[in-house]
Design a protein around this motif. Structure first.
Motif, mmCIF file in Angstrom:
data_model
loop_
_atom_site.group_PDB
_atom_site.id
_atom_site.type_symbol
_atom_site.label_atom_id
_atom_site.label_comp_id
_atom_site.label_asym_id
_atom_site.label_seq_id
_atom_site.Cartn_x
_atom_site.Cartn_y
_atom_site.Cartn_z
ATOM 1 N N LEU A 127 0.883 -1.166 0.000
ATOM 2 C CA LEU A 127 0.000 0.000 0.000
ATOM 3 C C LEU A 127 0.916 1.210 0.000
ATOM 4 N N GLU A 162 -3.505 1.418 13.311
ATOM 5 C CA GLU A 162 -2.777 0.633 14.319
ATOM 6 C C GLU A 162 -1.402 1.231 14.591
ATOM 7 N N LYS A 190 2.744 7.001 11.904
ATOM 8 C CA LYS A 190 3.544 6.485 10.788
ATOM 9 C C LYS A 190 2.897 6.896 9.474
ATOM 10 N N ALA A 191 3.713 6.912 8.425
ATOM 11 C CA ALA A 191 3.163 7.207 7.104
ATOM 12 C C ALA A 191 2.627 5.916 6.495
ATOM 13 N N CYS A 192 1.643 6.059 5.626
ATOM 14 C CA CYS A 192 0.957 4.879 5.100
ATOM 15 C C CYS A 192 1.648 4.337 3.856
ATOM 16 N N CYS A 202 5.223 1.595 7.505
ATOM 17 C CA CYS A 202 4.235 0.886 8.323
ATOM 18 C C CYS A 202 4.197 -0.601 7.935
ATOM 19 N N LEU A 205 1.955 -2.725 8.321
ATOM 20 C CA LEU A 205 0.651 -3.180 7.818
ATOM 21 C C LEU A 205 0.375 -2.693 6.395
ATOM 22 N N CYS A 258 -3.484 -3.381 6.939
ATOM 23 C CA CYS A 258 -4.048 -2.228 7.647
ATOM 24 C C CYS A 258 -5.581 -2.315 7.718
ATOM 25 N N TYR A 315 -7.738 0.034 8.417
ATOM 26 C CA TYR A 315 -8.432 1.186 7.835
ATOM 27 C C TYR A 315 -8.558 1.013 6.317
#
Ligand code: SF4
Length: 746
Positions: free
Chosen positions: A16, A272, A276-278, A283, A285, A321, A323
């Motif tokens: 992601l 979670e 952190k950056a996505c 991350c 996750l 993740c 979300y």
């Protein structure tokens, strides 16, 4: 199916990556494409329409350009920043699109091979970066066949689910037990609205079972109206819990998995790894998210009940993740429960996907009396000198002049204006240019900062939002600068405030199959229609209350004036009245005042003049625990007066049936304070909709009053008192906005 949708569905893999990537605007995209096409030779074909059938699937789209002499097929992408900095999965998607066009072109023109060229054109310089691949028709066909196969498998599974879902919904009985009074009327109106494909404003009182009364008929209409999804949207989080409770009952009455329910929450609630950056480098996750997504999705879809707890459990089980799993599941859900921004925000995902994928949507909007205010916020933006200064300190030295320029222009405009508040007809050209340059410069800088997140990125989002609001500026919005002297320096805020969201919402309502907006407080309907931009053929229903009118004893204190200049003088009369009522009928009361300052004054006066009356107060900084403690004091048979702010946390959504609450006092009419801003607000609304409607003040003020008063009677047997403390409650225009069933004492 469009080539783009097919590729988005089947060609995602790897991490992601929600890293910031500044994107070109639609106009820049068109200009970039036109510039590239103009550079090509005379034989160059633009916008080549292509299509092909794969089993039951027809895939079609338009390739940007094909040059027959060189047998080169081009996909042109206008970008900001360096092509090398682009996220891998995004580039992969671009290649997938181009390969699909390549397969369709080879089939249409009987080519053995084709040169594929991915052309990245810079939005600013229009410089081209070209990536090429020579591909054989056979390999392109094989790739496309595999993609179509994946999609067809999914589509078959979805069609099977859809048939089972529709069959279950056709048989769905109304929940056990008889209709409550008013519930049938609401349910019938919602069903008719869905069948006729229209919009409905439904004013329905507390206690009739609004949620079920709206949800069940919409579900029943789903098969006949071929609805792809129902969006159950709320303006505040509390409504989501009620919706999920109602949907639990649907689950109990339908075969397992027949209706897939998805509840979306905000990213902050689901993340979670806050801070952190996505993306996969930051991350865990996000790492391999798309590789593990199919298994997680399959499990979630099989379980069908996809509330936040289920999403979290499944996501963590698969190491992805929660979300973003929730976001992915939007495509797979039958009923989506979430915030109204999903349908009405400029970036609302439910609306965006519905447009892209041609979904037929039925919308249910709960607590709809808040929709005007919520959507105004979605189309407004502001930035202050303090924000720009703070971001300048963190920005690279090269970019600081861009910040300084905007600081200088905003500071000068604020200094030159007459007074601390001034509305402007348009943003000055030099300020608009400075804003644009800052957005561009910062965007290009951030493009080279793949790990960017934090204050500078947040500031960038703020200025982009402001720039978009500037681009949209029109009679529906107010542009103003507020100035404040802070010691020797001047603080200034530039705001673009949407005042009438109708312009933006009308297309949203037109895009969905049907929409029902419901609340206990919607009247007058003209206010909602005008400000929300509801289509002309929208319906209106006003369901009578479940209470006997005599159960609510409405008193008007017409010797009291709570106008701002009279408040101090009338304070004693206000609290004496409250104490008299309390002494005559001891019990729990809520007393609503229009501001914290007024609340404190009144509570202090009551404590001084009538110390025997127990009291407790709302304060500005209450967290969840403090709010619960405030409400916990409303015990059955309890005694005391709780002070709260009109329009605040305790003025709606609070349920204190029976003797937990036996009355309310409401001081003032809930009007906004007099100010130059409010004056502009009123003038603009008068200009748009004509003067005398009270759209800027009286109507929203009375919505607050009626919502607050709605705390008193919660169940059919409840009885209570309502004191409206201001002589203006006798004025005809005010009386006209009170519920018709209220019987005020002469
Ligand atoms: S867990 Fe949080 S940081 Fe990680 S991808 Fe999800 S939302 Fe982003």
């Amino acid at each position: 199916m469009s080539v783009r949708s097919l590729c988005e569905f089947t060609a995602k893999h790897g991490d992601l990556d929600r890293r910031f990537t500044p994107s070109a605007t639609a106009l820049e995209g068109q200009l970039g494409q036109a510039a590239v096409q103009a550079r090509r030779g005379p034989a160059y074909e633009c916008e080549v329409a292509l299509q092909g059938r794969f089993g039951p699937l027809l895939v079609r789209g338009r390739a940007d350009g094909y040059d027959p002499p060189s047998n080169r097929l081009e996909e042109i992408k206008t970008i900001r920043g360096q092509p090398e900095a682009m996220a891998e999965n995004r580039r992969h998607l671009h290649w997938a699109q181009l390969q699909t066009y390549g397969a369709l072109l080879c089939a249409a023109r009987e080519l053995q091979e084709v040169q594929l060229a991915l052309v990245y054109v810079d939005a600013g310089t229009q410089h081209e970066t070209v990536l090429q691949q020579l591909c054989s028709a056979a390999e392109l066909q094989a790739t496309l066949a595999r993609r179509c196969g994946l999609f067809v498998d999914w589509a078959r599974q979805e069609l099977t689910h859809r048939a089972a879902r529709d069959q279950a919904l056709e048989l769905l009985p109304f929940p056990p037990g008889p209709f409550r009074p008013g519930q049938r009327e609401l349910a019938e109106a919602v069903y008719r609205t869905a069948v006729n494909g229209r919009c409905l404003l439904a004013q329905a009182p507390t206690g009739i079972g609004k949620t079920l009364g709206a949800l069940f008929p919409m579900l029943r209409a789903m098969p006949g109206q071929r609805l792809d999804k129902i969006g159950y949207l709320t303006c505040k989080g509390t409504g989501r819990i009620t919706a999920l409770e109602a949907l639990h009952r649907v689950r109990d009455q339908t075969p397992a998995g027949a209706v897939r329910v998805l509840a979306l929450v905000a990213k902050e609630q689901a993340c979670e790894h806050p801070g952190k950056a996505c993306h996969g480098d930051a991350c865990p996750l996000a790492q391999g998210f798309y590789d593990r997504l199919p298994a997680a999705r399959e499990q979630a879809v099989a379980e069908a009940w996809m509330d936040p707890a289920a999403q979290r459990r499944i996501a963590l089980q698969h190491g992805i993740c929660p979300y973003y799993l929730g976001q992915e599941l939007l495509r797979w859900a039958d009923v989506v429960v979430g915030d109204v921004h999903h349908a009405f925000d400029p970036n609302g995902q439910l609306h965006g996907l519905a447009q892209a994928l041609g979904w037929r949507i039925g919308l249910l909007v709960d607590e709809a009396h808040n929709l005007v205010e919520r959507t105004r916020q979605m189309y407004s933006a502001a930035i202050s000198l303090a924000q720009i200064r703070a971001a300048r300190v963190l920005a690279p030295a090269l970019l600081r002049p861009l910040f300084s320029r905007l600081i200088q222009l905003l500071g000068e405009a604020a200094a030159e204006q007459d007074g601390d508040y001034a509305a402007h007809d348009e943003i000055p050209d030099d300020m608009a240019d400075a804003l644009q340059e800052l957005v561009s410069g910062l965007g290009e800088h951030l493009q080279t900062q793949p790990m960017a997140h934090g204050p500078v990125l947040n500031f960038y989002f703020d200025v982009v939002r402001l720039q978009k609001a500037v681009d949209r500026f029109g009679t529906h919005s107010l542009l103003d600068i507020e100035r404040e002297a802070l010691g020797s320096s001047v603080e200034a805020t530039l705001s673009l405030r949407n005042i009438a969201p109708a312009t933006f919402l009308r297309p949203r309502f037109e895009a969905c199959h049907c929409a029902v907006l419901f609340s206990a407080t919607l009247a007058p309907q003209g206010y909602q229609r005008d400000l929300l931009g509801l289509p002309d053929n929208s319906g209106w229903i006003d369901v009578p209350p479940i209470f006997a009118p005599e159960n609510l004893r409405v008193q008007i204190a017409d010797r009291v004036s709570t106008r701002y200049p009279h408040r101090e003088a009338s304070l004693a009369a206000v609290v004496d009245l409250m104490a008299r009522q309390f002494s005559a009928h001891p019990g729990n009361y809520l007393a609503f005042f229009s501001s914290f300052q007024y609340l404190q004054q009144a509570a202090d006066a009551l404590a001084l003049r009538h110390p025997q009356v127990p009291q407790w107060r709302q304060d500005r900084a209450m967290d969840d625990a403090a709010r619960v403690a405030f409400l916990t004091r409303f015990v059955p048979q309890g005694q005391g007066i709780a002070f709260a702010v009109l329009g605040g946390a305790f003025a709606e959504g609070v349920d204190l049936p029976g003797s937990r609450l036996i009355g309310a006092f409401i001081a003032t009419l809930g009007l906004p304070p007099v100010s130059p801003l409010q004056d502009q607000f009123r003038q603009r609304l008068d200009r748009l909709f004509g003067a005398g409607h009270g759209y800027a003040d009286l109507v929203p003020g009375m919505h607050k009053v009626v919502q607050a008063a709605g705390r008193v009677l919660r169940a059919p047997d409840d009885r209570g008192w309502l004191w409206l403390m201001d002589q203006r409650y006798r004025q005809p225009e005010v009386l006209a906005l009170l519920p018709a069933w209220w019987r005020h004492q002469p």
